[in-house]
Motif scaffolding. Structure first.
Motif, PDB file in Angstrom:
ATOM      1  N   GLN A  96      25.148  51.013  47.420  1.00 37.56           N
ATOM      2  CA  GLN A  96      26.268  50.085  47.560  1.00 37.56           C
ATOM      3  C   GLN A  96      25.855  48.668  47.156  1.00 37.56           C
ATOM      4  OE1 GLN A  96      27.152  51.157  51.697  1.00 37.56           O
ATOM      5  NE2 GLN A  96      29.303  51.402  51.053  1.00 37.56           N
ATOM      6  N   LEU A  97      24.686  48.248  47.591  1.00 42.30           N
ATOM      7  CA  LEU A  97      24.218  46.913  47.214  1.00 42.30           C
ATOM      8  C   LEU A  97      24.085  46.803  45.698  1.00 42.30           C
ATOM      9  CD1 LEU A  97      21.541  46.112  49.963  1.00 42.30           C
ATOM     10  CD2 LEU A  97      23.998  45.571  49.933  1.00 42.30           C
ATOM     11  N   ASP A  98      23.554  47.855  45.087  1.00 39.06           N
ATOM     12  CA  ASP A  98      23.398  47.858  43.630  1.00 39.06           C
ATOM     13  C   ASP A  98      24.740  47.847  42.908  1.00 39.06           C
ATOM     14  OD1 ASP A  98      20.651  47.952  44.078  1.00 39.06           O
ATOM     15  OD2 ASP A  98      20.503  50.116  43.685  1.00 39.06           O
ATOM     16  N   ALA A  99      25.765  48.423  43.535  1.00 43.26           N
ATOM     17  CA  ALA A  99      27.087  48.524  42.909  1.00 43.26           C
ATOM     18  C   ALA A  99      27.949  47.276  43.108  1.00 43.26           C
ATOM     19  CB  ALA A  99      27.822  49.749  43.456  1.00 43.26           C
ATOM     20  N   LEU A 100      27.527  46.344  43.939  1.00 43.68           N
ATOM     21  CA  LEU A 100      28.363  45.180  44.251  1.00 43.68           C
ATOM     22  C   LEU A 100      28.812  44.363  43.040  1.00 43.68           C
ATOM     23  CD1 LEU A 100      27.050  43.804  47.635  1.00 43.68           C
ATOM     24  CD2 LEU A 100      29.328  44.688  47.114  1.00 43.68           C
ATOM     25  N   PRO A 101      27.972  44.159  42.032  1.00 41.55           N
ATOM     26  CA  PRO A 101      28.455  43.367  40.895  1.00 41.55           C
ATOM     27  C   PRO A 101      29.694  43.961  40.216  1.00 41.55           C
ATOM     28  CG  PRO A 101      26.077  43.497  40.847  1.00 41.55           C
ATOM     29  CD  PRO A 101      26.541  44.450  41.924  1.00 41.55           C
ATOM     30  N   ASP A 102      29.845  45.269  40.260  1.00 44.32           N
ATOM     31  CA  ASP A 102      30.993  45.938  39.636  1.00 44.32           C
ATOM     32  C   ASP A 102      31.661  46.868  40.651  1.00 44.32           C
ATOM     33  OD1 ASP A 102      32.739  46.551  37.571  1.00 44.32           O
ATOM     34  OD2 ASP A 102      31.466  48.147  36.786  1.00 44.32           O
ATOM     35  N   TRP A 103      31.902  46.359  41.852  1.00 47.34           N
ATOM     36  CA  TRP A 103      32.399  47.191  42.951  1.00 47.34           C
ATOM     37  C   TRP A 103      33.731  47.855  42.646  1.00 47.34           C
ATOM     38  CZ3 TRP A 103      37.048  46.325  45.272  1.00 47.34           C
ATOM     39  CH2 TRP A 103      37.619  45.056  45.130  1.00 47.34           C
ATOM     40  N   GLU A 113      36.457  48.696  52.975  1.00 45.37           N
ATOM     41  CA  GLU A 113      35.478  47.858  52.276  1.00 45.37           C
ATOM     42  C   GLU A 113      36.078  47.258  51.007  1.00 45.37           C
ATOM     43  OE1 GLU A 113      31.401  50.173  53.699  1.00 45.37           O
ATOM     44  OE2 GLU A 113      32.570  50.958  51.997  1.00 45.37           O
ATOM     45  N   ARG A 114      36.888  48.016  50.299  1.00 39.46           N
ATOM     46  CA  ARG A 114      37.518  47.522  49.075  1.00 39.46           C
ATOM     47  C   ARG A 114      38.479  46.369  49.389  1.00 39.46           C
ATOM     48  NH1 ARG A 114      36.223  50.523  44.893  1.00 39.46           N
ATOM     49  NH2 ARG A 114      38.001  50.016  43.571  1.00 39.46           N
ATOM     50  N   ALA A 115      39.209  46.476  50.487  1.00 36.48           N
ATOM     51  CA  ALA A 115      40.111  45.393  50.887  1.00 36.48           C
ATOM     52  C   ALA A 115      39.312  44.131  51.224  1.00 36.48           C
ATOM     53  CB  ALA A 115      40.967  45.829  52.073  1.00 36.48           C
ATOM     54  N   VAL A 116      38.196  44.313  51.928  1.00 35.53           N
ATOM     55  CA  VAL A 116      37.331  43.183  52.284  1.00 35.53           C
ATOM     56  C   VAL A 116      36.719  42.562  51.029  1.00 35.53           C
ATOM     57  CG1 VAL A 116      35.125  42.623  53.411  1.00 35.53           C
ATOM     58  CG2 VAL A 116      36.868  43.950  54.639  1.00 35.53           C
ATOM     59  N   LEU A 117      36.274  43.389  50.108  1.00 32.38           N
ATOM     60  CA  LEU A 117      35.673  42.871  48.873  1.00 32.38           C
ATOM     61  C   LEU A 117      36.705  42.120  48.027  1.00 32.38           C
ATOM     62  CD1 LEU A 117      33.370  45.896  48.045  1.00 32.38           C
ATOM     63  CD2 LEU A 117      32.611  43.551  48.576  1.00 32.38           C
ATOM     64  N   THR A 120      37.204  38.807  49.711  1.00 28.77           N
ATOM     65  CA  THR A 120      36.025  37.974  49.472  1.00 28.77           C
ATOM     66  C   THR A 120      36.060  37.394  48.062  1.00 28.77           C
ATOM     67  OG1 THR A 120      34.720  39.276  51.028  1.00 28.77           O
ATOM     68  CG2 THR A 120      33.491  37.977  49.409  1.00 28.77           C
ATOM     69  N   ASP A 121      36.378  38.231  47.085  1.00 30.67           N
ATOM     70  CA  ASP A 121      36.447  37.754  45.703  1.00 30.67           C
ATOM     71  C   ASP A 121      37.523  36.689  45.538  1.00 30.67           C
ATOM     72  OD1 ASP A 121      34.418  39.504  45.044  1.00 30.67           O
ATOM     73  OD2 ASP A 121      35.609  40.669  43.614  1.00 30.67           O
ATOM     74  N   ALA A 122      38.695  36.917  46.119  1.00 31.94           N
ATOM     75  CA  ALA A 122      39.776  35.945  45.984  1.00 31.94           C
ATOM     76  C   ALA A 122      39.393  34.606  46.615  1.00 31.94           C
ATOM     77  CB  ALA A 122      41.061  36.483  46.614  1.00 31.94           C
ATOM     78  N   MET A 123      38.843  34.646  47.811  1.00 31.40           N
ATOM     79  CA  MET A 123      38.436  33.404  48.476  1.00 31.40           C
ATOM     80  C   MET A 123      37.335  32.689  47.706  1.00 31.40           C
ATOM     81  SD  MET A 123      38.320  34.054  52.592  1.00 31.40           S
ATOM     82  CE  MET A 123      37.664  32.400  52.858  1.00 31.40           C
ATOM     83  N   THR A 124      36.422  33.449  47.138  1.00 36.74           N
ATOM     84  CA  THR A 124      35.270  32.864  46.464  1.00 36.74           C
ATOM     85  C   THR A 124      35.621  32.359  45.069  1.00 36.74           C
ATOM     86  OG1 THR A 124      33.823  34.324  47.722  1.00 36.74           O
ATOM     87  CG2 THR A 124      32.888  33.334  45.727  1.00 36.74           C
ATOM     88  N   ARG A 125      36.404  33.119  44.346  1.00 45.79           N
ATOM     89  CA  ARG A 125      36.698  32.764  42.953  1.00 45.79           C
ATOM     90  C   ARG A 125      37.910  31.861  42.782  1.00 45.79           C
ATOM     91  NH1 ARG A 125      35.269  38.664  40.559  1.00 45.79           N
ATOM     92  NH2 ARG A 125      33.119  38.173  39.978  1.00 45.79           N
ATOM     93  N   GLN A 126      38.986  32.123  43.541  1.00 44.05           N
ATOM     94  CA  GLN A 126      40.213  31.367  43.334  1.00 44.05           C
ATOM     95  C   GLN A 126      40.558  30.437  44.493  1.00 44.05           C
ATOM     96  OE1 GLN A 126      40.905  35.016  43.175  1.00 44.05           O
ATOM     97  NE2 GLN A 126      40.856  35.266  40.972  1.00 44.05           N
ATOM     98  N   VAL A 127      39.959  30.591  45.622  1.00 42.32           N
ATOM     99  CA  VAL A 127      40.222  29.861  46.866  1.00 42.32           C
ATOM    100  C   VAL A 127      41.554  30.315  47.470  1.00 42.32           C
ATOM    101  CG1 VAL A 127      40.415  27.633  48.031  1.00 42.32           C
ATOM    102  CG2 VAL A 127      38.842  27.894  46.098  1.00 42.32           C
TER     103      VAL A 127
END
Length: 175
Positions: A96-103, A113-117, A120-127
């Protein structure tokens, strides 16, 4: 190499926090060695991150999934180096850790986990988080308390990675 020298841990103003950090965490990591240039900031940071990591009711695997994803998105290797062993202890797999860049292309993550990811991406990339992404994360968390704790964790570790990368704090640095 860090952009600033690490703080003098024997400085009288830093000493009470150094003692507390050692008592709580076993050693003074590079992150805190840098933060201790400002004991007031270091103290507030320690209180906040202790609340996120140790006092929150967010499950450890979700917390560490968030931290590792933030580190990946922000290109923060120190953060990833520090948290990978914790993530494994909390139940994430090395795959899973290895797959995170292309989750998104991976089948290794549950719907939760997909909902959380995605959150996380939305908050981190777009705010700003799109409503469907927020609603999926909220449903995945199951309570307003966990939704707030998830949001605070994403925000906190974005703060951590931005601090680390702006000052180029890395695991291989020597004091």
């Amino acid at each position: 190499m860090a952009r600033l020298p690490y703080a003098d841990l024997s400085h009288p103003e830093a000493q009470p926090l150094v003692d507390r950090i050692v008592a709580e965490r076993g050693s003074v990591l590079h992150l805190y060695q840098m933060l201790l240039h400002s004991p007031a900031v270091a103290g507030g940071w320690l209180n906040y991150l202790t609340s996120i990591r140790q006092l929150s009711s967010l499950p450890g695997d979700i917390r560490e999934l968030v931290i590792m994803r933030v580190a990946s998105v922000n290109g923060a290797p120190y953060e990833a180096d520090q948290h990978a062993p914790i993530a494994l202890k909390e139940g994430l797999s090395q795959a899973q850790l290895d797959a995170l860049p292309d989750w998104e292309a991976s089948t290794l993550f549950s719907e939760r986990e997909r909902a959380v990811l995605a959150y996380t991406d939305a908050m981190t990339r777009q705010v700003q988080v799109p409503e469907p992404v927020f609603q999926a994360a909220r449903a995945a968390m199951g309570s307003d308390k966990l939704t707030v704790e998830l949001t605070a964790t994403v925000a906190a570790y974005n703060m951590v990675s931005r601090f680390l990368e702006a000052l180029q704090v890395h695991s291989h640095d020597h004091r």
